[in-house]
Design an enzyme around this catalytic site. Structure first.
Site, PDB file in Angstrom:
ATOM      1  N   SER A 255       0.849  -1.190   0.000  1.00 17.15           N
ATOM      2  CA  SER A 255       0.000   0.000   0.000  1.00 17.15           C
ATOM      3  C   SER A 255       0.884   1.240   0.000  1.00 17.15           C
ATOM      4  CB  SER A 255      -0.961  -0.023   1.192  1.00 17.15           C
ATOM      5  OG  SER A 255      -1.895   1.038   1.106  1.00 17.15           O
ATOM      6  N   THR A 256       0.754   2.121   0.994  1.00 16.32           N
ATOM      7  CA  THR A 256       1.514   3.368   1.006  1.00 16.32           C
ATOM      8  C   THR A 256       3.017   3.101   0.915  1.00 16.32           C
ATOM      9  OG1 THR A 256      -0.183   4.287   2.447  1.00 16.32           O
ATOM     10  CG2 THR A 256       1.873   5.522   2.253  1.00 16.32           C
ATOM     11  N   HIS A 281      -2.537  -1.254  -3.490  1.00 17.94           N
ATOM     12  CA  HIS A 281      -3.633  -0.291  -3.352  1.00 17.94           C
ATOM     13  C   HIS A 281      -3.365   0.908  -4.257  1.00 17.94           C
ATOM     14  CE1 HIS A 281      -4.293  -1.949   1.004  1.00 17.94           C
ATOM     15  NE2 HIS A 281      -4.804  -2.743   0.082  1.00 17.94           N
ATOM     16  N   MET A 375      -0.229   1.316   5.209  1.00 12.74           N
ATOM     17  CA  MET A 375      -1.042   1.601   6.393  1.00 12.74           C
ATOM     18  C   MET A 375      -2.022   0.462   6.643  1.00 12.74           C
ATOM     19  SD  MET A 375      -2.109   5.613   6.258  1.00 12.74           S
ATOM     20  CE  MET A 375      -2.806   5.515   4.618  1.00 12.74           C
ATOM     21  N   ASP A 378      -4.425  -4.634   5.955  1.00 13.05           N
ATOM     22  CA  ASP A 378      -4.833  -5.443   4.814  1.00 13.05           C
ATOM     23  C   ASP A 378      -3.697  -6.376   4.393  1.00 13.05           C
ATOM     24  OD1 ASP A 378      -6.564  -6.340   2.792  1.00 13.05           O
ATOM     25  OD2 ASP A 378      -5.691  -4.944   1.343  1.00 13.05           O
TER      26      ASP A 378
END
Length: 436
Positions: A255-256, A281, A375, A378
């Protein structure tokens, strides 16, 4: 004002959009405080040091000075997490390669739902970014305030721009070795693109250590080993059993900070690495451009996944951003990907947990799961299911993460078999495959 407020500075050339962000973010989350705005890069460079924001939001397309040049001017002198607010543009990936930590797609302002969803999404990213580590190409040098890490020769390498010298498909990758850190911040380099990492809150640079990762220091009762730096002579090559390698599946979730972390991992892998499936993501419209970018920079073939694509050796499939999840299914003697519409999982679609759980159920022990920076949580419980099914699981360590969220949860619940720095994960992976 409460010290707990996250101070945000807005850079956008539209006064209407600045007003929309100012009112929307402040009303969405009481922890957010707007401390200033600028309508061009020059004005922002002047105002930001005085405003002292924790996070900057920035439109990548600005008059006079591009978003890329703005980052190059700002970050070496004032280290701050920058979130890009952009329409669909390949420039986003150039900006992420030059120090931005995350991005959101500009909303369709004619649709109330789109605008509301955008503000909620951006507010969440702002809160997450406030504790993110900013990673810079080494050519930027250490921030002036840090007085820390020494600079080095070389630039952003393959991380800057979408072009560069793309490797020929089928050639072996050169290993970068492993670099880890021993503190909460770290500086590190790799042959594939030298970068320096700093903690944005403290603005301190910490020299990298001798290559050992910190391993299971974050573990809470789980059995996790740390990864030594493994240098494979003559570059990486896959030497595991051909029949085994042909049926292996490697699943990656991020993600991030994940766009660059994923590139760091994939760029080192040989062309004949077992098939890889990735959920990153990312908003709709960006994953196709991201796949094209990776395809230019990696030895494996990279494409945005299409429903029914066969997972095969030497190929990387990236889940499309937007409204569909991706899972792995078995059809006949092959593993394929299935794209399907469903509710968000852990607030995301596509979801890393959906991918990992499908791999645990379908591929079982003939799989490797890798969870990278991001973050939230997930992917953490899906990775645990993979490990329980017999798969080998790798987690990115705290020192090399932009945001140590998803890998931390995975580590704490016992989902991770081994932790490693991002640069060293390819070595850990290939070493494991070569033992099969």
């Amino acid at each position: 004002m409460s010290k707990d407020k996250v101070r945000v500075f807005i850079v956008d050339d539209s006064s209407v959009f600045v007003k929309f962000l100012t009112e929307g973010l402040a009303s969405e989350d009481p922890r957010i405080e707007i401390v200033g705005y600028a309508m061009n890069a020059d004005d922002a460079i002047r105002k930001i040091p005085t405003a002292k924001p924790d996070v900057v939001t920035m439109d990548i397309e600005m008059p006079k000075t591009s978003g890329i040049e703005f980052l190059k001017d700002l970050l070496p002198t004032y280290l701050v997490p920058v979130i890009l607010v952009s329409s669909v543009s390949v420039s986003v990936f150039d900006a992420l390669a030059n120090g931005a930590v995350d991005f959101v797609k500009k909303p369709d302002m004619s649709r109330n739902y789109s605008a509301k969803f955008f503000i909620t999404n951006l507010a969440n990213k702002v809160i997450g970014a406030s504790t993110a580590k900013v990673q810079l190409p080494r050519s930027f040098g250490a921030p002036a305030a840090s007085g820390g890490a020494s600079g080095g020769s070389g630039g952003a390498g393959a991380f800057a721009g979408s072009g560069g010298n793309s490797p020929s498909k089928g050639t072996s990758a050169q290993t970068a070795g492993g670099f880890g850190g021993s503190g909460s911040s770290g500086s590190r380099t790799s042959a594939s693109g030298e970068r320096t990492s700093f903690n944005s809150r403290s603005s301190r640079a910490v020299q990298s250590d001798d290559g050992q990762t910190s391993g299971g220091q974050e573990s809470r009762g789980s059995s996790t080993s740390s990864s030594p730096s493994i240098i494979l002579p003559g570059g990486m090559s896959i030497k595991g059993s051909k029949s085994k390698m042909d049926h292996m599946v490697i699943a990656i979730g991020a993600s991030t900070g994940g766009t660059e972390a994923t590139l760091q991992v994939l760029q080192q892998l040989p062309a004949d690495t077992p098939g890889i499936v990735i959920t990153q993501h990312m908003p709709e419209g960006f994953t196709g451009m991201y796949a094209q970018r990776l395809n230019k920079l990696c030895k494996m073939e990279v494409k945005e996944a299409v429903d029914g694509d066969v997972i095969s050796r030497g190929k990387i499939l990236i889940a499309p951003g937007g409204s569909r999840h991706m899972k792995v299914v078995k059809l006949g003697g092959h593993y394929t990907v299935n794209l399907f519409s469903a509710e968000k999982v852990n607030g995301h679609c596509p979801s890393v947990d959906v991918l990992f759980r499908s791999v645990a159920q379908t591929v079982k022990s003939d799989a490797v799961g890798i969870i990278l920076t991001g973050m939230g949580q997930d992917g953490a419980y899906g990775l645990l299911e993979m490990r329980k099914a017999g798969a080998y699981t790798i987690g990115q360590n705290k020192e090399s993460c932009v945001v140590y969220g998803m890998p931390m949860v995975a580590q704490n619940i016992g989902a991770v078999a081994i932790q490693s720095s991002c640069e060293n994960i390819p070595n850990v992976l290939v070493n494991y495959l070569n033992k099969m």
